[in-house]
Design a protein around this motif. Structure first.
Motif, PDB file in Angstrom:
ATOM      1  N   THR A 117      34.747 -55.023 123.342  1.00 19.90           N
ATOM      2  CA  THR A 117      35.158 -54.829 124.733  1.00 19.90           C
ATOM      3  C   THR A 117      36.676 -54.703 124.852  1.00 19.90           C
ATOM      4  O   THR A 117      37.185 -53.846 125.582  1.00 19.90           O
ATOM      5  CB  THR A 117      34.656 -56.002 125.593  1.00 19.90           C
ATOM      6  N   ARG A 166      35.155 -59.195 131.895  1.00 18.77           N
ATOM      7  CA  ARG A 166      35.684 -57.828 131.893  1.00 18.77           C
ATOM      8  C   ARG A 166      34.799 -56.874 132.692  1.00 18.77           C
ATOM      9  O   ARG A 166      35.299 -56.050 133.467  1.00 18.77           O
ATOM     10  CB  ARG A 166      35.813 -57.338 130.440  1.00 18.77           C
ATOM     11  N   ALA A 167      33.475 -56.995 132.526  1.00 22.44           N
ATOM     12  CA  ALA A 167      32.570 -56.124 133.274  1.00 22.44           C
ATOM     13  C   ALA A 167      32.701 -56.364 134.773  1.00 22.44           C
ATOM     14  O   ALA A 167      32.729 -55.413 135.565  1.00 22.44           O
ATOM     15  CB  ALA A 167      31.129 -56.353 132.818  1.00 22.44           C
ATOM     16  N   GLY A 179      30.283 -52.103 124.176  1.00 24.36           N
ATOM     17  CA  GLY A 179      29.519 -53.227 123.639  1.00 24.36           C
ATOM     18  C   GLY A 179      28.026 -53.065 123.867  1.00 24.36           C
ATOM     19  O   GLY A 179      27.210 -53.342 122.975  1.00 24.36           O
ATOM     20  N   LEU A 230      30.699 -58.715 120.627  1.00 21.59           N
ATOM     21  CA  LEU A 230      30.929 -57.948 121.852  1.00 21.59           C
ATOM     22  C   LEU A 230      32.308 -58.146 122.486  1.00 21.59           C
ATOM     23  O   LEU A 230      32.898 -57.164 122.958  1.00 21.59           O
ATOM     24  CB  LEU A 230      29.825 -58.255 122.865  1.00 21.59           C
ATOM     25  N   ILE A 288      30.420 -60.654 127.888  1.00 17.67           N
ATOM     26  CA  ILE A 288      31.547 -59.824 128.327  1.00 17.67           C
ATOM     27  C   ILE A 288      31.649 -59.800 129.848  1.00 17.67           C
ATOM     28  O   ILE A 288      32.271 -58.904 130.429  1.00 17.67           O
ATOM     29  CB  ILE A 288      31.398 -58.378 127.790  1.00 17.67           C
ATOM     30  N   ASN A 332      35.789 -50.751 125.705  1.00 19.29           N
ATOM     31  CA  ASN A 332      35.423 -51.208 127.046  1.00 19.29           C
ATOM     32  C   ASN A 332      34.079 -51.934 126.960  1.00 19.29           C
ATOM     33  O   ASN A 332      33.446 -51.969 125.890  1.00 19.29           O
ATOM     34  CB  ASN A 332      35.356 -50.044 128.046  1.00 19.29           C
ATOM     35  N   TRP A 333      33.647 -52.519 128.071  1.00 23.37           N
ATOM     36  CA  TRP A 333      32.417 -53.306 128.030  1.00 23.37           C
ATOM     37  C   TRP A 333      31.182 -52.435 127.826  1.00 23.37           C
ATOM     38  O   TRP A 333      30.183 -52.875 127.249  1.00 23.37           O
ATOM     39  CB  TRP A 333      32.274 -54.157 129.286  1.00 23.37           C
ATOM     40  N   GLN A 334      31.246 -51.171 128.273  1.00 21.98           N
ATOM     41  CA  GLN A 334      30.112 -50.266 128.042  1.00 21.98           C
ATOM     42  C   GLN A 334      29.896 -50.007 126.557  1.00 21.98           C
ATOM     43  O   GLN A 334      28.763 -49.862 126.092  1.00 21.98           O
ATOM     44  CB  GLN A 334      30.326 -48.944 128.768  1.00 21.98           C
TER      45      GLN A 334
END
Length: 407
Positions: free
Chosen positions: A164, A42-43, A172, A160, A39, A168-170
């Motif tokens: 995401t 995006r992160a 995942g 993931l 990911i 959101n990436w968090q």
């Protein structure tokens, strides 16, 4: 028998239950280690940094793994192999949660904690599997367990990116932590019985210098360690940066790029079994590792030549061949180490060699990221460089093979 398991009373464990537990542990710790790689675009966008930064994150993970791979034997004897496996899962889960806090300090600390957990997995799994009644199928059993690495990569690539995009990436990273904690909870049912051989008075930490001295003074082991340094640097550069390369430079969307990463990992899992079968067929693991490296170098060159105009099927075929080789070599390599190490020092040699292997992981992705950020190296140029590094590993294996007697 390894130094960690000798003099311990034999209590045979159920092979398929142990295999399931060790495979699940390997898969989930690998998932946590590769989570951010799947990911990264995006992160990185949310954090305001370059996606190539994930190369440094992967290197921090394996720096932690070097520490615990050298000390893992002590953890197994003192805590028990099942408890050491649970510790690995707890640490990787905690590392994912720390990484999700946001900011570069959280990512760095989280990566280190994930690495400390990841390095515990192999000593614990080897100890448990060595106590099963696997008999003539021992090589296959260990190969299946080693498939946990690409299986974890497959889960990362498929699970993931959709999470995401949906949240959101968090989210995942939180999902990875939850899965790791679930597997660790399942191990509570068997821990007491499986850890009956633990020695509460054993030293928790073992000097890392003994193993490193052993492989340095043994010419074949030294060249094998150098080969693993090169091969592992390429392996993690492939899996750690493929999604970013396909999205940022080729122009594919995140979900498709994640699926291609999953394809590479599935091919790697198949490769671990196929290369092991071929090594037994040819009666030469070193020869198979040379063949593997030559094909991997060719696949790295083809990966560097990918463009947006290529059919998706062709891209998938290229990354599958790359994954088949670059992810599939580990099981054969471990078998060669076991055959060439002094019989009374197999565990010591394996742990020390893995520390060199992990060092290659540290140098590979971070070196790739540094050259991208500081020297303007494109991702495509980086994959060309991977081909050269792989061929250096092939040359090291050729040198090692000169000292290996024919069977």
């Amino acid at each position: 028998m390894s130094a960690e398991t000798q003099d311990i009373p034999a209590s045979p464990l159920p092979v398929w239950q142990v295999l399931a537990a060790t495979l699940a542990t390997q898969s989930l710790t690998t998932l946590c280690a590769l989570a951010l790689s799947a990911i990264a675009p995006r992160a990185a966008a949310d954090l305001g940094v370059e996606p190539a930064l994930v190369g440094y994150q992967v290197s921090v993970i394996y720096a932690g793994a070097v520490i615990t791979s050298l000390a893992g034997g002590g953890f197994v004897r003192r805590l028990g192999a099942t408890r050491a496996s649970q510790l690995a899962l707890w640490l990787t889960a905690a590392g994912c949660l720390l990484s999700g806090l946001g900011g570069l300090p959280g990512l760095a600390l989280g990566a280190l904690v994930i690495g400390l957990g990841y390095g515990c997995t192999n000593p614990a799994a080897s100890h448990l599997l060595s106590r099963t009644r696997s008999g003539a199928h021992m090589n296959l059993i260990f190969s299946i367990k080693q498939c946990g690495v690409p299986v974890g990569g497959v889960i990362a690539g498929l699970l993931l990116p959709p999470i995401t995009l949906l949240w959101n990436w968090q989210a995942g990273l939180i999902a990875c932590a939850i899965l790791s904690l679930a597997i660790s909870a399942a191990l509570f049912r068997v821990r007491r019985g499986w850890d009956a051989d633990r020695i509460a008075s054993a030293r928790l930490f073992i000097s890392p210098l003994a193993g490193l001295k052993l492989i340095w003074n043994h010419q074949i082991l030294r060249w094998l360690a150098f080969c693993s340094f090169a091969y592992s640097a390429v392996q993690l550069s492939l899996t750690g940066l493929l999604v970013t390369y396909l999205v940022a430079e080729i122009g594919l969307d995140l979900v498709l790029a994640g699926s291609l990463l999953a394809i590479a990992q599935v091919a790697g899992a198949a490769g671990r079994l196929a290369w092991g079968w071929l090594a037994d067929r040819l009666r030469s693991g070193s020869k198979v590792l040379i063949i593997n490296g030559v094909i991997a170098a060719a696949a790295a060159i083809l990966t560097a030549l990918i463009t947006i105009s290529w059919p998706v099927g062709l891209i998938a075929a290229v990354v599958a061949v790359f994954g088949f080789c670059a992810v599939g070599w580990n099981g054969v390599f471990m078998a060669v180490i076991a055959r060439q190490a002094p019989p009374q020092s197999i565990g010591l040699a394996t742990g020390a060699t893995l520390s060199i292997t992990f060092a290659g992981v540290i140098v590979g992705p971070s070196g790739f990221a540094w050259m991208h950020d500081r020297l303007g190296l494109s991702y495509a140029d980086g994959y060309m460089l991977m081909a050269i590094v792989t061929l250096v590993g092939v040359l090291c294996m050729v040198q090692a093979r000169k000292g290996i007697p024919a069977r």
